[in-house]
Design an enzyme around this catalytic site. Structure first.
Site, short mmCIF file in Angstrom:
data_model
loop_
_atom_site.label_atom_id
_atom_site.label_comp_id
_atom_site.label_asym_id
_atom_site.label_seq_id
_atom_site.Cartn_x
_atom_site.Cartn_y
_atom_site.Cartn_z
N LYS A 167 49.48 -9.85 81.58
CA LYS A 167 48.48 -10.03 82.64
C LYS A 167 47.07 -9.79 82.11
O LYS A 167 46.16 -10.57 82.39
CB LYS A 167 48.75 -9.13 83.84
CG LYS A 167 47.66 -9.32 84.90
CD LYS A 167 48.01 -8.92 86.29
CE LYS A 167 46.84 -9.30 87.21
NZ LYS A 167 46.97 -8.75 88.56
N LYS A 190 38.17 -4.88 87.21
CA LYS A 190 39.27 -3.92 86.96
C LYS A 190 40.16 -4.40 85.82
O LYS A 190 40.46 -3.65 84.88
CB LYS A 190 40.09 -3.74 88.24
CG LYS A 190 41.30 -2.82 88.08
CD LYS A 190 42.28 -2.89 89.27
CE LYS A 190 43.60 -2.19 88.90
NZ LYS A 190 44.63 -2.34 89.93
N THR A 218 48.88 -3.55 89.03
CA THR A 218 48.22 -3.86 87.77
C THR A 218 47.56 -2.59 87.28
O THR A 218 46.61 -2.09 87.90
CB THR A 218 47.17 -4.97 87.95
OG1 THR A 218 47.84 -6.17 88.34
CG2 THR A 218 46.41 -5.23 86.65
#
Lengths: 291, 291
Positions: B162, B237, B87
Site C-alpha cells: 500500500k 498520512k 493503514t
C-alpha cells in the site's frame, strides 16, 4: 509532394527514408554530408529547400534550429511549410514560426515520441502546434512517418505538449523506481508489487508498459540490459526544456525540478546518459547516497 | 463465522454493516460507543472478541493498533485470526503479527484502497500480508467487503504494497498537477493536454482515471469541488508512512520525500487537508510561492 529534409541523424534518416519509399520526392541535407541512398543528396540548405512544398527539420537544439531555419526560409517558396520535428524549447519554436509566417511560409512544430524504433517502423506520434490548414497539408506525411498526429493548438503547442508529457514521465519513472527499491528492502517481491500497482491507483506507463524492473511486466529495455529505448540523456534534455519553459512562464514545478536534478546526477555524475532512462532503478538499488 | 469488529468509524462502519448483512454474526466495539444497528454492540474489547473466529480491526494509527491488539489477543480463542485492515506503519504491523502468532493466533495485515465509497459499495481492494492458510480463511470476508484481495507476501507485505503504491500515486498526482499548470501558462489547453498525455507515455491513474483538472477526463472529485474522494490528509498520512519505512529500511526516496513535503505544506500550511488530494492543482494554478 516535393520534400526537403534537413538533419538526417538517428531520427531524421529513417523518417526521410520512409517518406522517400512513398510517392514523394525527398531532397536531403545534413551537416555530416551523409545522406541515405533513397534521398537526393544536396550540398547546401538552399538547394535542399528549393521548390519544396514542405521542408522538414530534425535538429538537436533550438539554437541550431534558428540558424538552419533562417537559411531555409530565405530559399523556400511562397505558401510552402516549414515542419520542424525537433524537440526544442518553446521560445525558439515560436520565434521560428513567427519569422516563417512573416515571410509567407507556414510553420508547424511537431516533436515526436517513439524514438529511433518508432522512426524506423513509421510508428511515431507527432504532437503538433500551428494552424489547422497547415496541419491538414502535412497530415499525409505524418501518416507515413507515424501512426498518430494531434494538433494541440497554435505554434509552440506541440513542444509544450511534449515537455508536459515528458516532465510527468520523468517524475513517474523515478517514483516507480524508488518504490521498487523500497519494496526490495521491505521484502515485498517485485512481481507482487507489479501485480498490485499496475492494477491500482499507482498505475502508469512507467509501471505498466515500460517496467524498470527486469523480468517483471511486459518486455522493456530493463529486460535488455537497459539498452535504450529512450536514453537517460534524452530524458534529461526534455526535463531541462520543461524547466526552461517553467522559468519563463513563472510556473512552479517542484517535482519536475527534483526529477531534473536526479536525471542530471544520473547522466553527469554517474555517467549513465547512454543507458535507458529506466536504468534509474539501479541508482536506488544501491544504499542511499544523496538526500 | 463469528466476527468481532473493532473500530467502526467512517471506514469500519460500512465494512461491518456489509458483513452483517451476509450470513455472519458481527459483534462491534468502538471507543465512541457508536455501533450500527446491524451489529451486536459490545461495551469492551474482551466481549467483542469473545469466541470470534476472526477479529477485524480498522484503526487510525500503529500506536492505537498495538494497544487494541494487545487487549484483543488476550481474549481471542486459539487458531482464530486477527485481521487488521488499518493503514499503519510496517513495523507496528509486523510486531502485532509476531505477538499474535506467539499466542497461537493467525495474523493478517490487509490495508485497503477504495475509500469510504468503496467501503460502502463493498468494492474495496485488500493488499494482504500473512500466511496463505489464514488468507484462505479470510477470503470470504474480503469478497463481501471488497472486490479484490491480493496476498502480497508475509506479514507486513500488505502495508508495504500500500505505501509503495501510494508513494507513486502522490508523486504522480503532483507531477500531473504541475504539468497542467505549466500547460495553462504555455497556452496549451487542458483538453488537448489530457488527450495527448492520457494516450502517451505520461499516462497514469492520476491523469486517466482521476484527472485533477475540472471538466477534463472522466468524472472525478475535481468535478465536485474537490470533495474527497481521497483526502489530502490521508495522502499525507500514507506518504509519511512511506518515508518512515524508507528511513528504517535505509531506502533512498527523493521524489517520495519531495511529494511528502509538498502534501505537508498543502495540508498544514495551507489548511487544505479536508480537500481531495487532487486539489493540489489549485496550489500550482497560483504563481509560484516556494522553491
Amino acid at each position: 509532394m516535393k520534400i526537403g529534409f534537413i538533419g538526417l541523424g538517428n531520427m531524421g534518416k529513417p523518417m526521410a527514408e520512409n517518406l522517400a519509399s512513398g510517392s514523394h520526392s525527398v531532397s536531403g541535407y545534413d551537416i555530416s554530408g551523409e545522406i541515405p541512398d533513397a534521398v537526393v543528396k544536396c550540398d547546401s540548405i538552399a538547394k535542399c529547400v528549393n521548390n519544396a512544398d514542405i521542408v522538414i527539420t530534425m535538429l538537436p537544439s533550438g539554437e541550431i534550429l534558428k540558424k538552419v531555419a533562417a537559411d531555409a526560409i530565405k530559399g523556400m517558396k511562397d505558401k510552402s511549410i516549414l515542419l520542424d520535428c525537433s524537440t526544442v524549447d518553446v521560445e525558439s519554436s515560436r520565434e521560428v514560426a513567427i519569422i516563417s509566417k512573416n515571410m509567407g511560409i507556414g510553420a508547424l512544430d511537431a516533436p515526436v515520441s517513439g524514438g529511433v524504433g518508432g522512426a524506423e517502423a513509421g510508428t511515431l506520434t507527432f504532437m503538433v502546434g500551428g494552424e489547422q490548414s497547415d496541419f491538414n497539408k502535412a497530415k499525409e506525411l505524418f501518416d507515413i512517418m507515424g501512426q498518430k498526429s494531434v494538433l494541440c493548438g497554435p505554434s509552440g503547442s506541440g513542444q509544450s505538449a511534449k515537455i508536459c508529457n515528458n516532465m510527468i514521465l520523468g517524475a513517474t519513472m523515478i517514483a516507480t523506481c524508488e518504490a521498487f527499491a523500497l519494496a526490495d528492502k521491505l521484502n515485498l517481491s517485485r512481481e507482487k508489487m507489479y501485480d498490485v500497482v499496475s492494477t491500482s491507483s499507482g498505475y502508469s506507463w512507467s509501471m505498466n508498459a515500460y517496467c524498470p524492473a527486469p523480468g517483471v511486466g511486459p518486455k522493456s529495455p530493463s529486460d535488455n540490459n537497459y539498452i535504450p529505448g529512450f536514453s537517460a540523456q534524452l530524458m534529461l534534455k526534455d526535463l531541462k526544456l520543461s524547466q526552461q519553459a517553467a522559468k519563463l512562464a513563472d510556473a512552479d514545478t517542484p517535482i519536475g525540478a527534483k526529477a531534473t536534478e536526479l536525471y542530471r546526477q544520473f547522466v553527469e555524475d554517474e555517467n549513465s546518459g547512454n543507458q535507458d532512462f529506466s536504468a534509474m532503478l539501479k541508482r536506488f538499488e544501491k544504499r542511499k547516497h544523496s538526500h
